[in-house]
Write a protein that holds these residues in place. Structure first.
Motif, short mmCIF file in Angstrom:
data_model
loop_
_atom_site.label_atom_id
_atom_site.label_comp_id
_atom_site.label_asym_id
_atom_site.label_seq_id
_atom_site.Cartn_x
_atom_site.Cartn_y
_atom_site.Cartn_z
N SER A 239 1.32 6.36 -0.01
CA SER A 239 0.64 7.66 0.11
C SER A 239 -0.70 7.68 -0.60
N TRP A 240 -0.87 6.81 -1.63
CA TRP A 240 -2.18 6.77 -2.30
C TRP A 240 -2.99 5.53 -1.92
N ILE A 241 -2.36 4.53 -1.33
CA ILE A 241 -3.12 3.37 -0.89
C ILE A 241 -3.76 3.61 0.48
N GLU A 242 -3.05 4.27 1.37
CA GLU A 242 -3.56 4.50 2.73
C GLU A 242 -4.88 5.27 2.78
N PRO A 243 -5.10 6.26 1.91
CA PRO A 243 -6.37 7.00 2.00
C PRO A 243 -7.59 6.21 1.54
N ILE A 244 -7.42 5.02 0.98
CA ILE A 244 -8.56 4.25 0.49
C ILE A 244 -9.28 3.63 1.69
N ASN A 245 -10.50 4.07 1.93
CA ASN A 245 -11.27 3.61 3.09
C ASN A 245 -12.50 2.79 2.73
N PHE A 246 -12.83 2.69 1.44
CA PHE A 246 -14.12 2.09 1.08
C PHE A 246 -14.04 0.59 0.83
N ALA A 247 -12.83 0.00 0.95
CA ALA A 247 -12.67 -1.43 0.73
C ALA A 247 -12.39 -2.15 2.05
N ARG A 248 -12.99 -3.30 2.18
CA ARG A 248 -12.75 -4.12 3.38
C ARG A 248 -11.33 -4.65 3.39
N ASN A 249 -10.82 -5.02 2.22
CA ASN A 249 -9.47 -5.57 2.11
C ASN A 249 -8.78 -5.01 0.87
N ILE A 250 -7.47 -4.78 0.98
CA ILE A 250 -6.66 -4.33 -0.15
C ILE A 250 -5.48 -5.28 -0.29
N TYR A 251 -5.26 -5.76 -1.52
CA TYR A 251 -4.17 -6.70 -1.80
C TYR A 251 -3.25 -6.10 -2.86
N VAL A 252 -1.95 -6.18 -2.62
CA VAL A 252 -0.94 -5.79 -3.60
C VAL A 252 -0.23 -7.06 -4.04
N HIS A 253 -0.35 -7.40 -5.31
CA HIS A 253 0.30 -8.59 -5.88
C HIS A 253 1.58 -8.16 -6.59
N TYR A 254 2.69 -8.73 -6.18
CA TYR A 254 3.95 -8.35 -6.81
C TYR A 254 4.79 -9.58 -7.14
N ASN A 255 5.81 -9.36 -7.98
CA ASN A 255 6.71 -10.44 -8.38
C ASN A 255 8.05 -9.81 -8.74
N PRO A 256 9.08 -9.99 -7.91
CA PRO A 256 10.39 -9.36 -8.17
C PRO A 256 11.02 -9.76 -9.49
N GLU A 257 10.54 -10.84 -10.12
CA GLU A 257 11.11 -11.29 -11.39
C GLU A 257 10.12 -11.15 -12.54
N ASP A 258 9.11 -10.31 -12.38
CA ASP A 258 8.12 -10.07 -13.44
C ASP A 258 8.82 -9.48 -14.66
N ARG A 259 8.86 -10.24 -15.75
CA ARG A 259 9.58 -9.80 -16.94
C ARG A 259 8.94 -8.56 -17.58
N THR A 260 7.62 -8.51 -17.61
CA THR A 260 6.94 -7.37 -18.22
C THR A 260 7.21 -6.08 -17.45
N LEU A 261 7.14 -6.15 -16.13
CA LEU A 261 7.38 -4.95 -15.34
C LEU A 261 8.85 -4.55 -15.32
#
Length: 358
Positions: A239-261
């Protein structure tokens, strides 16, 4: 009993993390490396490394720790930071344009960099200078207080999260100014990417949620937005990523085993976007799963002291993005469709890339 053990484990772990984070880059020796100056005393060509900072910290000129953990209520500081003979010189500038004008290589590619929890001012400078030097880009850091010496464990988590969520008020005018400078060819000719790490992703999400993109969102003028290990709740993230129109590309980096998160998940009772991402997804975003390449890693985009060395394929991935290039995973042997809920692509650990391929 299980809930009690979970809370006890959380408190002990966060206490150790908070203590370690506050001590990092916060000794008198660390601060004595910094020199607050009133004018540039060397030609730009003789500067070793440099960056620009926009900070909402309170400036106390007569203190060793002259940019502290309190907020400046009435003023945003623009700073030109440069390294000469091992000393970090911090030069206040009257405007963002003035700070940019000091840079020795303004036409290099640009990364606007927002960090996460646990950084005193010196620590943010260290990260920003390292990123600029390692990837050979100009760095503009959006700096806010994200840890406090008088708070413990969950108090520091709340302190950092509150400041990250409120920082959009100070940084929205910075984004507007960057757009104006780019439109008027006053911020170099290189590519431009926005990089939000961990809790710093709250700045981007709050800019959207509070309608602060209206002056910059009607055309594409940024190459890449990189939402890196986002320490924001994953629920309804589209809901907050879709309205972003000013970037040519959007990347979401994730890690299901990220200890910090995982710890942030326990502290907030909310699944984090950089950890347990699930549908509905943002149709305009490319999702990259770092688990195969990074294990339980979180801050994997830089080689850092006392950390396990990053891998060549990870650094090559970030290098492409920081230099404004598009990554199309389906066209590269270095990525494969992920098995994690079928969300995006795995970055493969055996891609044989050169560490930083310019």
């Amino acid at each position: 009993m299980r809930n009690i053990l979970t809370i006890l484990f959380l408190c002990l772990t966060l206490s150790a993390v908070a203590k370690r984070s506050y001590n990092w880059m916060n000794t008198d020796t660390d601060w004595k490396r910094l020199k607050l100056v009133e004018q540039l005393t060397v030609p730009p060509a003789e500067i070793d490394t440099a960056m620009v900072v926009a900070s909402n910290r309170l400036l106390q000129r007569d203190s060793l720790r002259f940019l502290c953990e309190d907020l400046q209520k009435d003023h945003l500081h623009y700073l030109f930071v440069y390294v000469k003979n091992g000393t970090w010189h911090v030069l206040p500038a009257p405007s963002l344009q003035a700070a940019i004008n000091y840079l020795p290589h303004p036409d290099n590619d640009w990364v606007v960099y927002t960090e996460g929890m646990g950084k005193v001012f010196t620590a943010n400078l260290d990260r920003g200078l390292r990123l600029g030097s390692f990837y050979k880009v100009n760095v503009l850091m959006l700096d806010y207080p994200s840890i406090h010496p008088n708070k413990k464990t969950l108090g520091n988590y709340t302190f950092a999260l509150t400041n990250a969520r409120e920082a959009y008020k100070d940084f929205a005018p910075v984004i507007d100014t960057i757009k104006r400078l780019r439109d008027n060819e006053l911020m170099g000719k290189g590519s431009l990417s926005l990089f939000f790490h961990s809790m710093g992703n709250n700045v981007m999400s709050q800019l959207v949620k509070h309608g602060q993109l209206k002056n910059v969102n009607n055309e594409v003028w940024v190459d890449n937005i990189i939402l890196n290990a986002p320490c924001v709740k994953q629920r309804k993230h589209s809901s907050w990523i879709e309205p972003i129109n000013f970037a040519r590309n959007i990347y979401v980096h994730y890690n299901p085993e990220d200890r910090t998160l995982f710890m942030a998940h326990l502290a907030s009772f909310r699944k984090q976007l950089g950890e347990k991402v699930k549908a509905p997804l943002a149709s305009k975003a490319i999702y990259i799963n770092f688990n195969q390449a990074a294990g339980e890693g979180h801050s994997i985009f830089l080689p850092l002291p006392n950390r396990s060395a990053g891998s060549p394929e990870i650094f090559a991935h970030y290098s492409q993005l920081f230099h404004g290039r598009k990554i199309t995973p389906g066209d590269s042997k270095n990525y494969a469709p992920t098995a994690y809920r079928g969300i995006g692509w795995d970055l493969l650990p055996d891609s044989r890339h050169t560490a930083v391929n310019q």
